[in-house]
Design an enzyme around this catalytic site. Structure first.
Site, short mmCIF file in Angstrom:
data_model
loop_
_atom_site.label_atom_id
_atom_site.label_comp_id
_atom_site.label_asym_id
_atom_site.label_seq_id
_atom_site.Cartn_x
_atom_site.Cartn_y
_atom_site.Cartn_z
N PRO A 1 0.84 -1.20 0.00
CA PRO A 1 0.00 0.00 0.00
C PRO A 1 0.88 1.26 0.00
CG PRO A 1 -0.14 -1.14 2.13
CD PRO A 1 0.67 -2.01 1.21
N ASP B 1 15.03 3.90 4.74
CA ASP B 1 14.17 3.12 3.83
C ASP B 1 14.96 2.56 2.65
OD1 ASP B 1 12.16 3.93 5.50
OD2 ASP B 1 10.80 4.56 3.91
N GLY C 1 3.95 3.54 5.29
CA GLY C 1 5.03 3.14 6.19
C GLY C 1 5.69 1.83 5.82
N LEU C 2 5.29 1.24 4.70
CA LEU C 2 5.88 -0.05 4.29
C LEU C 2 6.98 0.10 3.25
CD1 LEU C 2 2.69 -2.32 4.27
CD2 LEU C 2 4.63 -2.48 5.81
N GLY C 3 7.35 1.34 2.97
CA GLY C 3 8.49 1.57 2.07
C GLY C 3 8.15 1.42 0.60
N SER C 4 6.91 1.75 0.24
CA SER C 4 6.51 1.56 -1.17
C SER C 4 7.37 2.38 -2.13
CB SER C 4 5.02 1.88 -1.37
OG SER C 4 4.79 3.24 -1.08
N SER C 5 7.75 3.59 -1.74
CA SER C 5 8.52 4.41 -2.68
C SER C 5 9.94 3.88 -2.84
CB SER C 5 8.52 5.88 -2.26
OG SER C 5 9.04 6.03 -0.97
N ALA C 6 10.56 3.47 -1.73
CA ALA C 6 11.92 2.90 -1.84
C ALA C 6 11.88 1.60 -2.65
CB ALA C 6 12.50 2.66 -0.46
N ALA C 7 10.84 0.80 -2.43
CA ALA C 7 10.74 -0.47 -3.16
C ALA C 7 10.58 -0.23 -4.66
CB ALA C 7 9.59 -1.31 -2.62
O1 PMV Z 1 6.72 6.18 6.59
P1 PMV Z 1 8.00 5.91 5.91
O2 PMV Z 1 8.10 4.52 5.42
O3 PMV Z 1 8.33 6.91 4.87
O4 PMV Z 1 9.15 6.00 7.04
C1 PMV Z 1 9.54 7.23 7.53
C2 PMV Z 1 10.58 7.06 8.59
C3 PMV Z 1 10.93 8.37 9.28
O5 PMV Z 1 11.87 8.04 10.31
C4 PMV Z 1 9.73 9.01 9.94
C5 PMV Z 1 11.56 9.37 8.33
C6 PMV Z 1 12.96 9.03 7.87
O6 PMV Z 1 13.41 9.63 6.90
O7 PMV Z 1 13.63 8.19 8.50
#
Ligand code: PMV
Length: 310
Positions: A98, A149, A102-108
């Site tokens: 999704p 990420d 918070g699951l790293g979709s953009s990095a993935a």
């Molecule tokens: O929500 P995500 O997957 O983009 O994770 C953000 C993690 C933070 O610590 C809030 C930001 C960061 O750059 O580390």
């Protein structure tokens, strides 16, 4: 045709404080992946066609905005690979992750595109370089990413991460049974990150103290993970969550899922990632996983993922 993929990720401990120089621990979620397929275009058709059917988008690279993340991944990778001649290819990007949760979709997505192009053009890249390119793209999404990420996704290994330090890949001695509950509330990382920055600027003493407390939790968690004595790992997750709540990064939906998981027998639960929406994470015993899953669904989780990290 070439296929490549990249995993999602979950931050176990230390999100947000990591932006301010504290350590954090993240793990890859290897069964939740983004996949990129590269095919040659039909003869006579030229350019790079980007297809992202999950988000109903299809466009040519040369027409994409300068800050388009997928287009940036292609441009930066071709640059890195030293490809000057035009490439005529069709990329299809599909994801089980999704978005903005918070699951790293953009990095993935970035890492999968980078790997796919490198494989298709038979020009290998070091993992460190893959991570560096993905970091540049993370900077487009939000101005001050810590880099956690792109690192955990590129290495696809549990990582102990301190901003601007060489990432440490850490062994996990006892496998962890995790349950992820998605609130279904999409939250762009920049919103909580910027909000926290404003609060920290107004009251650096209090927020700085909280960041340090989180850093101490992360150090304890690392020892537990490495030695395999994880009896108190759930308590550490709860303590980390309390601090994230103090900083105003939780939400009604997250609280509801976290409470439900704990009540159903989870050893600990916290938000994961940027917060104010997105996902929560619970540590469970294998035999309570199903009970916690049911409780999360009853409490309104839009999706629940059960996963084992080792
Ligand atoms: O929500 P995500 O997957 O983009 O994770 C953000 C993690 C933070 O610590 C809030 C930001 C960061 O750059 O580390």
């Amino acid at each position: 045709m070439t296929l490549a993929s990249a995993s999602g990720k979950a931050i176990l401990f230390g999100e947000h404080a990591v932006v301010y120089g504290q350590p954090a621990i993240a793990v890859p979620l290897s069964h939740l992946r983004t996949t990129v397929q590269v095919e040659s275009l039909d003869p006579g058709t030229t350019g790079v066609l980007l297809d992202a059917p999950d988000i109903n988008q299809s466009y040519w690279l040369h027409e994409a905005a300068g800050d388009d993340p997928l287009a940036s991944a292609v441009r930066l990778t071709l640059d890195e690979l030293g490809v000057e001649a035009p490439v005529d290819i069709h990329l299809t990007i599909q994801s089980q992750l999704p978005i903005a949760s918070g699951l790293g979709s953009s990095a993935a997505a970035s890492v999968a595109v980078i790997r796919a192009l490198s494989a298709h053009l038979a020009k290998p890249l070091e993992v460190e370089t893959v991570s560096k390119i993905a970091y540049t793209i993370e900077c487009i999404h939000h101005g001050t990413p810590s880099g956690i990420d792109n690192t955990v996704v590129a290495y696809e290994k549990p990582v102990y991460f301190i901003r601007e330090h060489k990432p440490e890949l850490i062994p996990i001695s006892t496998s962890l049974n995790l349950i992820i509950g998605d609130t279904g509330v999409a939250m762009r990382t920049t919103i909580p990150v910027n909000l926290l920055c404003e609060r920290w600027e107004k009251d650096p003493g209090t927020y700085g103290g909280w960041f340090e407390e989180i850093g101490e939790i992360v150090i304890k968690a690392r020892t537990m993970l490495e030695t395999g004595s994880i009896d108190s790992l759930g308590d550490l997750m709860d303590q980390n969550q309390t601090l994230l709540e103090d900083m105003g990064l939780s939400s009604f939906e997250l609280q509801r899922l976290i409470r439900a998981a704990r009540k159903a027998g989870a050893l600990g639960a916290k938000l994961s990632g940027a917060g104010m929406g997105g996902i929560m994470l619970a540590l469970v015993e294998p035999d309570t996983a199903k009970i916690v899953e049911t409780a999360l669904k009853k409490a309104g989780a839009k999706q629940v993922f059960i996963t084992e990290v080792d």
